[in-house]
Design a protein around this motif. Structure first.
Motif, PDB file in Angstrom:
ATOM      1  N   UNK A  21     -12.261 -50.574  47.664  1.00  0.00           N
ATOM      2  CA  UNK A  21     -12.257 -49.234  47.070  1.00  0.00           C
ATOM      3  C   UNK A  21     -13.574 -48.511  47.345  1.00  0.00           C
ATOM      4  N   UNK A  22     -14.673 -49.261  47.344  1.00  0.00           N
ATOM      5  CA  UNK A  22     -15.982 -48.657  47.603  1.00  0.00           C
ATOM      6  C   UNK A  22     -16.222 -48.425  49.088  1.00  0.00           C
ATOM      7  N   UNK A  23     -15.746 -49.323  49.933  1.00  0.00           N
ATOM      8  CA  UNK A  23     -16.136 -49.317  51.341  1.00  0.00           C
ATOM      9  C   UNK A  23     -15.133 -48.655  52.286  1.00  0.00           C
ATOM     10  N   UNK A  24     -13.864 -48.641  51.941  1.00  0.00           N
ATOM     11  CA  UNK A  24     -12.833 -48.231  52.903  1.00  0.00           C
ATOM     12  C   UNK A  24     -12.984 -46.780  53.364  1.00  0.00           C
ATOM     13  N   UNK A  25     -13.148 -45.852  52.446  1.00  0.00           N
ATOM     14  CA  UNK A  25     -13.216 -44.446  52.840  1.00  0.00           C
ATOM     15  C   UNK A  25     -14.502 -44.152  53.623  1.00  0.00           C
ATOM     16  N   UNK A  26     -15.662 -44.649  53.183  1.00  0.00           N
ATOM     17  CA  UNK A  26     -16.843 -44.441  54.028  1.00  0.00           C
ATOM     18  C   UNK A  26     -16.685 -45.065  55.420  1.00  0.00           C
ATOM     19  N   UNK A  27     -16.069 -46.225  55.508  1.00  0.00           N
ATOM     20  CA  UNK A  27     -15.834 -46.840  56.814  1.00  0.00           C
ATOM     21  C   UNK A  27     -14.894 -45.980  57.655  1.00  0.00           C
ATOM     22  N   UNK A  28     -13.908 -45.402  57.033  1.00  0.00           N
ATOM     23  CA  UNK A  28     -12.971 -44.523  57.730  1.00  0.00           C
ATOM     24  C   UNK A  28     -13.695 -43.280  58.243  1.00  0.00           C
ATOM     25  N   UNK A  29     -14.561 -42.699  57.407  1.00  0.00           N
ATOM     26  CA  UNK A  29     -15.333 -41.525  57.802  1.00  0.00           C
ATOM     27  C   UNK A  29     -16.238 -41.844  58.989  1.00  0.00           C
ATOM     28  N   UNK A  30     -16.927 -42.981  58.925  1.00  0.00           N
ATOM     29  CA  UNK A  30     -17.818 -43.381  60.016  1.00  0.00           C
ATOM     30  C   UNK A  30     -17.010 -43.670  61.282  1.00  0.00           C
ATOM     31  N   UNK A  31     -15.864 -44.300  61.144  1.00  0.00           N
ATOM     32  CA  UNK A  31     -15.014 -44.577  62.308  1.00  0.00           C
ATOM     33  C   UNK A  31     -14.561 -43.288  62.985  1.00  0.00           C
ATOM     34  N   UNK A  32     -14.139 -42.328  62.186  1.00  0.00           N
ATOM     35  CA  UNK A  32     -13.752 -41.027  62.750  1.00  0.00           C
ATOM     36  C   UNK A  32     -14.941 -40.384  63.459  1.00  0.00           C
ATOM     37  N   UNK A  33     -16.096 -40.483  62.841  1.00  0.00           N
ATOM     38  CA  UNK A  33     -17.298 -39.922  63.450  1.00  0.00           C
ATOM     39  C   UNK A  33     -17.617 -40.574  64.783  1.00  0.00           C
ATOM     40  N   UNK A  34     -17.525 -41.891  64.836  1.00  0.00           N
ATOM     41  CA  UNK A  34     -17.795 -42.603  66.091  1.00  0.00           C
ATOM     42  C   UNK A  34     -16.804 -42.205  67.180  1.00  0.00           C
ATOM     43  N   UNK A  35     -15.542 -42.100  66.826  1.00  0.00           N
ATOM     44  CA  UNK A  35     -14.521 -41.704  67.801  1.00  0.00           C
ATOM     45  C   UNK A  35     -14.824 -40.307  68.333  1.00  0.00           C
ATOM     46  N   UNK A  36     -15.168 -39.398  67.443  1.00  0.00           N
ATOM     47  CA  UNK A  36     -15.442 -38.030  67.885  1.00  0.00           C
ATOM     48  C   UNK A  36     -16.704 -37.959  68.752  1.00  0.00           C
ATOM     49  N   UNK A 143     -10.296 -36.530  50.510  1.00  0.00           N
ATOM     50  CA  UNK A 143     -10.144 -36.758  49.063  1.00  0.00           C
ATOM     51  C   UNK A 143     -11.482 -37.037  48.389  1.00  0.00           C
ATOM     52  N   UNK A 144     -12.544 -37.219  49.167  1.00  0.00           N
ATOM     53  CA  UNK A 144     -13.847 -37.557  48.598  1.00  0.00           C
ATOM     54  C   UNK A 144     -14.818 -36.377  48.562  1.00  0.00           C
TER      55      UNK A 144
END
Length: 153
Positions: A21-36, A143-144
């Protein structure tokens, strides 16, 4: 035996789910950032395998200018995602870019669909459709944007 297994699973869940719950959304945000950032840099460095697809989709703009500008735009959005800066604006820019990728289906259907069949995608079509996953990920990150203050209400 099943009860012991259930209890063991419950113990793992009790530790793992709060972490997720704490890590998933930040990891998703960083993953999207890396892809972009990655995809954008490929365009800026003129090494992108989709440069021709992009250029042919937006055929009314100088391809060298547009593909490079799009690359810089993607790098900008990616860096903003990596650091979580101005997420409302960043996600709006992200959304505009993602929606733009679907232009390919309208401008170049012969490139994205096999034999004119909307259910038979080409590699290029699949490349565009995978953006639905990126859009969904961005919705989750969205959502954050209000942070902890809105969760207390």
């Amino acid at each position: 035996m099943a009860t012991m297994l259930t209890r063991a699973i419950d113990r793992v869940d009790a530790r793992l789910i709060p972490f997720l719950r704490r890590a998933a959304v930040p990891m998703l945000r960083v993953s999207l950032g890396l892809v972009f950032v990655w995809f954008g840099l490929l365009k800026v460095l003129d090494r992108s395998p989709v440069a021709d697809l992009v250029a042919n989709t937006v055929y009314w703009v100088d391809p060298d200018l547009f593909v490079t500008a799009l690359g810089f735009f993607e790098v900008f959005v990616g860096v903003m995602l990596l650091f979580g800066w101005a997420l409302r604006l960043t996600l709006a820019l992200f959304t505009v870019q993602m929606i733009g990728t679907f232009l390919t289906f309208f401008v170049l259907p012969e490139v994205t669909f096999r034999d004119g069949n909307a259910f038979l995608l080409t590699v290029e079509g699949e490349f565009v459709v995978k953006n639905l996953v990126l859009i969904s990920a961005a919705l989750v990150v969205g959502t954050t944007v209000r942070g902890k203050r809105s969760r207390r209400r």
